[in-house]
Design an enzyme around this catalytic site. Structure first.
Site, mmCIF file in Angstrom:
data_model
loop_
_atom_site.group_PDB
_atom_site.id
_atom_site.type_symbol
_atom_site.label_atom_id
_atom_site.label_comp_id
_atom_site.label_asym_id
_atom_site.label_seq_id
_atom_site.Cartn_x
_atom_site.Cartn_y
_atom_site.Cartn_z
ATOM 1 N N LYS A 153 0.847 -1.202 0.000
ATOM 2 C CA LYS A 153 0.000 0.000 0.000
ATOM 3 C C LYS A 153 0.879 1.247 0.000
ATOM 4 O O LYS A 153 1.908 1.280 0.675
ATOM 5 C CB LYS A 153 -0.875 -0.040 1.258
ATOM 6 C CG LYS A 153 -1.934 1.064 1.343
ATOM 7 C CD LYS A 153 -2.793 0.879 2.605
ATOM 8 C CE LYS A 153 -3.935 1.868 2.671
ATOM 9 N NZ LYS A 153 -4.794 1.658 3.859
ATOM 10 N N SER A 156 -9.827 1.471 2.944
ATOM 11 C CA SER A 156 -8.967 2.257 2.095
ATOM 12 C C SER A 156 -7.907 1.444 1.353
ATOM 13 O O SER A 156 -7.361 1.916 0.359
ATOM 14 C CB SER A 156 -8.268 3.331 2.922
ATOM 15 O OG SER A 156 -7.367 2.739 3.833
ATOM 16 N N SER A 197 -10.025 -0.763 7.161
ATOM 17 C CA SER A 197 -9.398 -0.577 5.847
ATOM 18 C C SER A 197 -8.658 -1.783 5.280
ATOM 19 O O SER A 197 -8.266 -1.768 4.120
ATOM 20 C CB SER A 197 -8.438 0.609 5.871
ATOM 21 O OG SER A 197 -9.147 1.816 5.811
#
Lengths: 498, 95
Positions: free
Chosen positions: A89, A164, A188
């Protein structure tokens, strides 16, 4: 013999690499059936063919190829992730590789240091493939708030992957990376895992170092693994976790061998079913999914116990005070001076700040910074922030009480399956409601795992969540490992994006 | 109405985010709905409850007050949008 080996290698490449787990790939590497360079080329090729998914913000293929060649030269198979290419990420700072947090304000930020969690992966032999798209500063549940555009769910081209860590979920599901890591502040990791039919784990607060991760809400943020199955999840957690003196909230304890100690064990375990998670208007399919999960546990010898977590309904409003408050403080650092974007507008220092932040932040980030500033401002602090911290204590107390008589809690991961792009973009509250089952865990600092457990009538995956008390990751991994076998979740993708 | 437009303007000022009038309208609407949502907490009596100060059962680690790094001036300045030798450049502050 040589021809046979070549032939065998070809077979592996063509048929399997997209459909096998990280653990199986590692076996192939260790038995020299495939080289790190061949793996790197395979995933790079998939990434190039997967551009439509928009799951990558940055790739670093030259470095990937170089690192994999170096691995193949040294042939050191001691690490947990020997020569394995992995994308992460874009919230983890990576040395000399751009790190944006999905925001315009960090569009050109190139860290001069490496986050502890990613450096742990590289120490175990992993190799960086690139940086994965996410909601801006991890604020979102659909990956629609990213400055770099929304990510598509590999299941269907009009579907969000969740957020997310949406880029992470998509890249994993589409086999653009064999495993990945995300961060989870209110769901997330677990919500996108649920939306894509993959496994995601949020560890106990303090198990994985936060050092070098772009901060959102520091008392809630935790990094964790996202993988294709539970075995991979245990392995990745083992690789990334560990004490770090650079994070003052890092827990100092012996590293656990989650993968070695992984076993399918449910018999005699006490599972709590919290009645407050049976929310109004919950789709029947989610209700059924939960019931199936309970049946599987029962059949495997677990004891099911009805429990009550009475303050559950206050978790979401508490979260939407605490998280924005911490975010508004953390994001104060983006001032256009030390690093990041700077606006050309403004006649003085203050105006420069105001234009930099107005142009650099997207709408959702602005909403949260404003809310956070408001609830911390003089005259409102007691009514909002202090109140929320008191309720947070009650929410944590609910969990502490129930774990006196049970081992783990089973709930659905999300109140719905993946939704369409744009469906909830105009209503912040309906977007926030996505996190209704995941947020309480962050508020209480507990570990939780989401595993794929079924599909709805549209064929979209649905997840179940297992929660334990702090530092009992092994327990929920073992229960999940056993459930995974019984559930036997399967998903075929037609790779429409290629 | 938990917050009105003039308060939103004030909070934006405190947050150092410039807002034009069109943005102000839509953001105010969103903030009102978020604050209305979080106000559910007022239904709960918390007079006797002590606020949570830490979710982990330990006191924060301290370290010796000694220099453990340094000499990284170039690294610190590297990402600055505007710099000059050893300095960050900012708009003029004093006349």
């Amino acid at each position: 013999m040589r021809t046979f080996l070549l032939y065998q290698r070809l077979l592996i490449k063509m048929n399997d690499l997209n459909n096998i787990s990280l653990s199986e790939i590692i076996k192939l590497v260790k038995s020299k059936k495939i080289s790190s360079l061949e793996l790197a080329n395979h995933f790079i090729n998939n990434i190039k063919k997967g551009k439509k998914l928009n799951s990558f913000i940055t790739t670093c293929f030259d470095q990937t190829i170089n690192d994999s060649k170096n691995f193949d030269k040294k042939q050191n198979f001691d690490g947990l992730l020997p020569g394995i290419p992995i994308a992460v990420k874009d919230l983890f700072c990576t040395k000399n590789i751009k790190t944006t947090a999905g925001s315009k304000i960090l569009e050109n930020f190139v860290p001069t240091y490496e986050s502890t969690v990613t450096s742990n992966l590289w120490k175990e032999g992993a190799i960086l493939l690139g940086k994965l798209n996410c909601d801006e500063f991890a604020m979102g549940s659909s990956n629609e708030t990213s400055f770099f555009g929304n990510v598509l769910n590999p299941l269907e081209n009009n579907l969000v992957p969740g957020g997310s860590s949406g880029g992470s979920a998509t890249a994993l599901t589409a086999s653009l990376t064999p495993a990945t890591i995300g961060t989870d502040t209110g769901g997330s990791i677990r919500q996108p895992a649920s939306f894509t039919g993959t496994v995601g784990l949020k560890p106990t607060y303090g198990l994985c170092s936060r050092w070098g991760i772009v901060a959102f809400a520091s008392s809630l943020d935790q990094a964790g693994p996202m993988t294709k199955n539970v075995e991979d999840c245990a392995l990745m957690l083992e690789a990334m976790s560990g004490y770090d003196k650079k994070d003052s909230t890092s827990i100092n304890r012996k590293k656990e061998n989650y993968s070695k100690n992984l076993k399918r064990s449910i018999k005699g375990i006490k599972i709590g079913i919290p009645k407050e998670y049976r929310v109004d208007n919950m789709p029947k399919e989610i209700e059924q999914l939960w019931k199936n999960g309970i049946d599987i546990l029962k059949k495997s010898g677990a004891k099911i116990i009805d429990i009550s977590l009475p303050h559950t309904k206050y978790a979401l409003p508490t979260y939407y005070i605490v998280a924005p408050a911490e975010a508004s403080s953390n994001l104060a650092r983006y001032d256009g001076i030390k690093y990041g974007y700077r606006s050309k507008k403004g006649n003085n220092l203050i105006e420069m700040y105001e234009h930099t932040r107005a142009e650099g932040f997207g709408d959702e980030v602005k909403r949260r910074v404003l809310i956070g500033t408001y609830v911390l401002s003089s005259g409102y602090y007691d009514a909002y922030y202090l109140k929320a911290q008191k309720v947070r204590k009650l929410i944590k107390g609910d969990f502490d009480n129930s774990f006196k008589e049970i081992d783990a809690i089973l709930t659905p991961s999300t109140p719905s399956s993946a939704f369409k792009i744009g469906e909830k973009a105009n209503d912040p509250i309906s977007m926030y409601l996505n996190d209704i089952f995941t947020v309480p865990v962050n508020l209480a600092g507990l570990p939780a795992i989401s595993i794929p457990a079924g599909k709805d009538h549209k064929g979209y995956p649905l997840g179940l969540q297992l929660i334990s008390k702090e530092l009992e990751e092994q327990k929920i991994l073992n229960i999940a490992f056993a459930m995974e076998k019984e559930i036997d979740f399967k998903q075929t993708l037609n790779r429409w994006w290629e | 109405m938990p917050i009105d437009k003039s308060q939103v303007k004030k909070v934006a000022k405190l947050s150092r985010i410039s807002l034009d009038d069109s943005k102000l309208e839509s953001l105010s609407k969103d903030l009102v709905s978020i604050l209305n949502f979080v106000e559910q907490l007022n239904k709960l009596d918390t007079n006797e409850i002590k606020p949570l100060t830490s979710i982990i059962d330990k006191s924060l680690d301290t370290r010796d007050d000694t220099v453990s790094d340094g000499q990284i001036k170039d690294q610190i300045l590297k990402n600055s949008p505007e710099k000059n030798e050893d300095f960050f450049i900012v708009p003029k502050v004093v006349d």
